[in-house]
Design an enzyme around this catalytic site. Structure first.
Site, PDB file in Angstrom:
ATOM      1  N   ARG A  42     -41.790 -36.017  16.452  1.00 44.71           N
ATOM      2  CA  ARG A  42     -42.437 -37.140  17.143  1.00 44.71           C
ATOM      3  C   ARG A  42     -42.944 -36.732  18.533  1.00 44.71           C
ATOM      4  NH1 ARG A  42     -38.821 -42.371  15.332  1.00 44.71           N
ATOM      5  NH2 ARG A  42     -40.331 -43.014  13.779  1.00 44.71           N
ATOM      6  N   LYS A 196     -33.848 -49.142  -2.419  1.00 34.11           N
ATOM      7  CA  LYS A 196     -34.003 -50.514  -2.923  1.00 34.11           C
ATOM      8  C   LYS A 196     -35.438 -50.883  -3.216  1.00 34.11           C
ATOM      9  CE  LYS A 196     -29.956 -52.500  -0.713  1.00 34.11           C
ATOM     10  NZ  LYS A 196     -29.515 -53.457   0.299  1.00 34.11           N
ATOM     11  N   GLY A 331     -38.481 -42.766   7.359  1.00 38.13           N
ATOM     12  CA  GLY A 331     -37.418 -42.157   8.148  1.00 38.13           C
ATOM     13  C   GLY A 331     -36.574 -41.189   7.332  1.00 38.13           C
ATOM     14  N   GLY A 354     -41.152 -47.490   9.250  1.00 38.81           N
ATOM     15  CA  GLY A 354     -41.425 -48.916   9.038  1.00 38.81           C
ATOM     16  C   GLY A 354     -42.858 -49.278   9.370  1.00 38.81           C
TER      17      GLY A 354
HETATM   18  P1  ADP Z   1     -37.401 -44.062   3.801  1.00 40.71           P
HETATM   19  O1  ADP Z   1     -36.506 -44.236   5.012  1.00 40.71           O
HETATM   20  O2  ADP Z   1     -37.982 -42.701   3.734  1.00 40.71           O
HETATM   21  O3  ADP Z   1     -38.427 -45.163   3.696  1.00 40.71           O
HETATM   22  P2  ADP Z   1     -35.517 -45.415   2.103  1.00 40.71           P
HETATM   23  O4  ADP Z   1     -34.811 -45.917   3.313  1.00 40.71           O
HETATM   24  O5  ADP Z   1     -36.276 -46.390   1.305  1.00 40.71           O
HETATM   25  O6  ADP Z   1     -36.468 -44.191   2.499  1.00 40.71           O
HETATM   26  O7  ADP Z   1     -34.471 -44.750   1.109  1.00 40.71           O
HETATM   27  C1  ADP Z   1     -33.647 -43.700   1.454  1.00 40.71           C
HETATM   28  C2  ADP Z   1     -32.275 -43.869   0.912  1.00 40.71           C
HETATM   29  O8  ADP Z   1     -32.274 -44.002  -0.508  1.00 40.71           O
HETATM   30  C3  ADP Z   1     -31.447 -42.656   1.205  1.00 40.71           C
HETATM   31  O9  ADP Z   1     -30.316 -43.053   1.969  1.00 40.71           O
HETATM   32  C4  ADP Z   1     -31.034 -42.145  -0.189  1.00 40.71           C
HETATM   33  O10 ADP Z   1     -29.732 -41.630  -0.223  1.00 40.71           O
HETATM   34  C5  ADP Z   1     -31.134 -43.384  -1.010  1.00 40.71           C
HETATM   35  N1  ADP Z   1     -31.238 -43.069  -2.442  1.00 40.71           N
HETATM   36  C6  ADP Z   1     -32.288 -42.565  -3.093  1.00 40.71           C
HETATM   37  N2  ADP Z   1     -32.004 -42.361  -4.397  1.00 40.71           N
HETATM   38  C7  ADP Z   1     -30.726 -42.773  -4.587  1.00 40.71           C
HETATM   39  C8  ADP Z   1     -29.853 -42.823  -5.719  1.00 40.71           C
HETATM   40  N3  ADP Z   1     -30.242 -42.422  -6.916  1.00 40.71           N
HETATM   41  N4  ADP Z   1     -28.614 -43.303  -5.521  1.00 40.71           N
HETATM   42  C9  ADP Z   1     -28.212 -43.702  -4.300  1.00 40.71           C
HETATM   43  N5  ADP Z   1     -28.985 -43.678  -3.198  1.00 40.71           N
HETATM   44  C10 ADP Z   1     -30.226 -43.215  -3.326  1.00 40.71           C
HETATM   45 MG    MG Z   2     -34.851 -45.546   5.386  1.00 39.10          MG
END
Ligand code: ADP
Ligand code: MG
Length: 375
Positions: A42, A196, A331, A354
């Protein structure tokens, strides 16, 4: 989202000279236990903006937040960032200034204000606080994409008080998202992972309008597998989101978007924690043929090295595709690939998690709208 930058003064096209410039940056970097900078991407990405302003004989005052302090918190001081900048700019001094007590400033001084979230007025977008900030400078530049979805005094309030510009990084971030959302070169592939589905429904819906193939992985894919009647054992799943998953599946069919779900997986104790080797291969072949790629969300529990292979494989597939325009953000996504030298092979790595998602979902951000010139 058409012409998001219309009616905004771009630093790339408008010279700012001999001014006191308040530059809002996003130096919200991860720190180690010893308060060392764990990932500097960043900061690195805002350096060209700082350099350009210095070159044109401006006095630069940097404003950033770090973490979510409740009042003053020495652990969230910008001291490590002041030290870092001192190394990047050996010709300049970088005083860290508390409570806006700015010393007489030479053009070679880069003033760094202490964590702006130490003050209540920042997040409240307080008018008097914005005035206090505005009094320090002649013009304002926003280069902080990562907070441009927030209503904060140093992002929104200040634009009402000073002549305001869009910085070089913010411009790049906006153009990268525009490139995905407006006439992207086909085939367009989105890889969406993460925990999620509930946090990414609107994102998925928006993407369906512009993409050809949607690759799903991670915890989010489990809910889709469940919607198709498959057993996901003890895996992370959102049972109350099955209808949303079905809705996305039918929307995709309507719009001729192919949805690709994992066909095998690895895990522990009847729990899916990563995509399996067959899936890695299927995903990589699709990514190889893409001309436009957007990736958000690890496709497994990537914090644990044992379950980071799928995510690394996605990263490798994207970096090996040298003809596509690629945008990667989020993130946790960045955390899972940061430090890898191949990261430079991605066309644009977004500094806003975000903020990037919200820009795709809503087509604009409060911080971008605030830069529009009032008539
Ligand atoms: P970003 O921050 O890049 O937008 P997210 O916050 O949506 O990503 O998702 C990241 C989280 O999803 C991580 O903490 C990762 O461990 C979790 N995750 C991904 N796949 C799985 C899985 N199969 N089981 C449990 N957690 C998962
Ligand atoms: Mg995240």
């Amino acid at each position: 989202m058409t012409d998001l930058l219309n009616n905004i003064k771009l630093l790339s096209q408008n010279k700012i000279e001999n001014k006191r410039v308040l530059l809002r940056v996003d130096f919200n970097v991860p720190l180690t236990e010893n308060l060392e900078i764990a990932d500097d991407v960043r900061i690195v990405k805002s350096i060209p903006t700082i350099q350009l302003l210095l070159k044109n004989n401006n006095k630069v005052i940097l404003v950033s937040h770090l973490g979510r302090p409740k009042g003053r918190d020495t652990k969230l001081s910008l001291k490590p960032i002041a030290d870092y900048l001192t190394k990047v700019f050996p010709q300049n001094t970088v005083p860290l200034v508390k409570d806006f007590q700015i010393p007489t400033q030479q053009s070679s001084d880069i003033i760094l204000l202490e964590n702006i979230r130490f003050y209540e007025g920042e997040d409240k977008n307080d008018e008097a606080f914005a005035k206090e900030l505005a009094n320090l400078a002649d013009v304002y530049v926003n280069d902080a994409f990562g907070v441009s979805h927030r209503s904060a005094a140093s992002v929104i309030g200040i634009t009402k008080l000073l002549s305001s510009y869009c910085g070089l990084l913010l411009e790049q971030e906006i153009r990268a998202v525009e490139k995905i959302m407006e006439n992207p070169k086909k085939p367009v592939v989105a890889i969406i992972g993460g925990a999620k589905i509930s946090t990414k429904i609107i994102l998925l819906e928006k993407l369906l309008d512009v993409i050809d193939t949607l690759i799903l992985g991670g915890g989010l894919a489990n809910t889709f597998l469940l919607a198709q009647g498959l057993d996901v054992g003890n895996s992370l799943v959102e049972k109350d989101q099955v209808n949303e998953a079905k809705h996305i599946l039918s929307k995709a069919a309507e719009k001729n978007v192919t949805i690709v779900l994992p066909v095998d997986n690895t895990g522990l104790e009847n729990k899916i924690l990563d995509i399996g080797p067959k899936t890695q291969k299927v995903f990589a072949e699709i990514i190889e043929k893409a001309n436009t790629i957007i990736w958000n969300g690890p496709v497994g529990y990537a914090e644990d090295e044992r379950f980071a292979k799928g995510t690394q494989n996605i990263f490798t597939a994207i970096t090996q595709n040298t003809h596509a325009f690629s945008l990667v953000g989020g993130g946790d996504t960045l955390a899972s690939v940061s430090g890898n030298p191949d990261i430079s092979k991605i066309t644009h790595v977004s500094t806003g998690g975000g903020a990037m998602l919200e820009l795709i979902e809503k087509g604009t951000l409060p911080g971008i709208e605030a830069l529009k010139q009032k008539k």
